[in-house]
Enzyme design. Structure first.
Site, PDB file in Angstrom:
ATOM      1  N   ASP A 113      11.107   5.008  23.066  1.00 50.59           N
ATOM      2  CA  ASP A 113      12.070   5.954  22.506  1.00 50.59           C
ATOM      3  C   ASP A 113      12.752   6.746  23.614  1.00 50.59           C
ATOM      4  O   ASP A 113      12.107   7.473  24.378  1.00 50.59           O
ATOM      5  CB  ASP A 113      11.377   6.911  21.539  1.00 50.59           C
ATOM      6  CG  ASP A 113      10.926   6.204  20.266  1.00 50.59           C
ATOM      7  OD1 ASP A 113      11.650   5.319  19.801  1.00 50.59           O
ATOM      8  OD2 ASP A 113       9.845   6.545  19.747  1.00 50.59           O
ATOM      9  N   ASP A 143       8.582   2.767  28.655  1.00 51.33           N
ATOM     10  CA  ASP A 143       8.541   3.605  27.463  1.00 51.33           C
ATOM     11  C   ASP A 143       9.570   3.035  26.481  1.00 51.33           C
ATOM     12  O   ASP A 143      10.415   2.222  26.866  1.00 51.33           O
ATOM     13  CB  ASP A 143       8.888   5.039  27.846  1.00 51.33           C
ATOM     14  CG  ASP A 143       9.120   5.936  26.647  1.00 51.33           C
ATOM     15  OD1 ASP A 143       8.234   5.996  25.780  1.00 51.33           O
ATOM     16  OD2 ASP A 143      10.196   6.555  26.576  1.00 51.33           O
TER      17      ASP A 143
END
Length: 229
Positions: free
Chosen positions: A10, A8
């Site tokens: 953020d 991922d």
């Protein structure tokens, strides 16, 4: 045997959310809006993934009706502010990430990204943090604007797996939020969850391993993971 790590972005690769929050507020001011997202409010809004979706959700919470064209223009302006902040060096990679990436590449693992953020945000962050050849490090990138449904839907992970040509059992996701864990598990991937500032209170149930920060990431963890049933 796990040979692929899907990150991922953020909150995972970098603590971006505070800079995203600042960028939203600057864009609101530039558009003459009296909106201001403080930290407690932004924590709540983060439960809605995707910047345009977040703006739309906020407008509806305020009792308004969101115009998609206006939302798109506002979000584009916010993205430009965010990119400028990233270019200024405001968003480094989280401590431990660069060392883990280097170790993974030395072992010959494949690295990929599956995120709800947009490709311009990905390019801004990784070009600044890793240089213009970052695509050699992450040959496969799944972004939020490439799929129909964003996390917690599994779409972006399914896209990444398709591009990689790998079954879920050969991969592990690294996530920091409840929505991220649900998305990865929905695509059949085991998850290493790392706590981050804005998702510090998230329920990370379903992750195979939970870490307090990225400093604890190591290749030894991959050997402890069995694919989810």
């Amino acid at each position: 045997m796990i040979d692929t790590v899907i990150f991922d972005m953020d909150g995972t690769l970098a603590e971006t959310e505070e800079v995203h929050r600042q960028a939203f507020n600057r864009a609101f001011a530039d558009f003459g809006l009296d909106w201001s997202w403080d930290v407690p409010l932004y924590r709540k809004l983060l439960k809605t993934t995707g910047g345009k979706e977040r703006i739309t959700h906020f407008i509806e919470l305020e009792g308004g009706a969101a115009d998609p064209e206006f939302v798109a223009k506002l979000h584009k302006a916010k993205t430009a502010v965010y990119a400028a902040l990233v270019d200024s060096g405001a968003v480094p990679l989280r401590p431990g990430i660069e060392a883990f990436i280097a170790a993974a590449r030395a072992r010959g693992l494949t690295l990929a990204i599956a995120t709800t953020t947009s490709m311009p945000n990905i390019e801004a962050l990784l070009t600044n943090a890793l240089g213009p050849k970052w695509r050699e490090i992450f040959p496969v990138v799944g972004a939020g604007d490439m799929v129909k449904k964003k996390k917690p839907a599994p779409d972006v992970y399914e896209l990444a797996l398709k591009e990689l040509g790998k079954p879920p059992a050969q991969c592990v996701a690294i996530e920091d939020s409840r929505n991220g864990v649900l998305a990865a598990r929905g695509a059949g991937l085991p998850v290493i969850a790392v706590r981050s500032t804005f998702s510090s209170d998230d329920d990370l149930t379903g992750a195979a391993i939970e870490l307090p920060s990225c400093k604890e990431l190591s290749l030894d963890l991959l050997d402890r993971i069995t694919p989810p049933s």
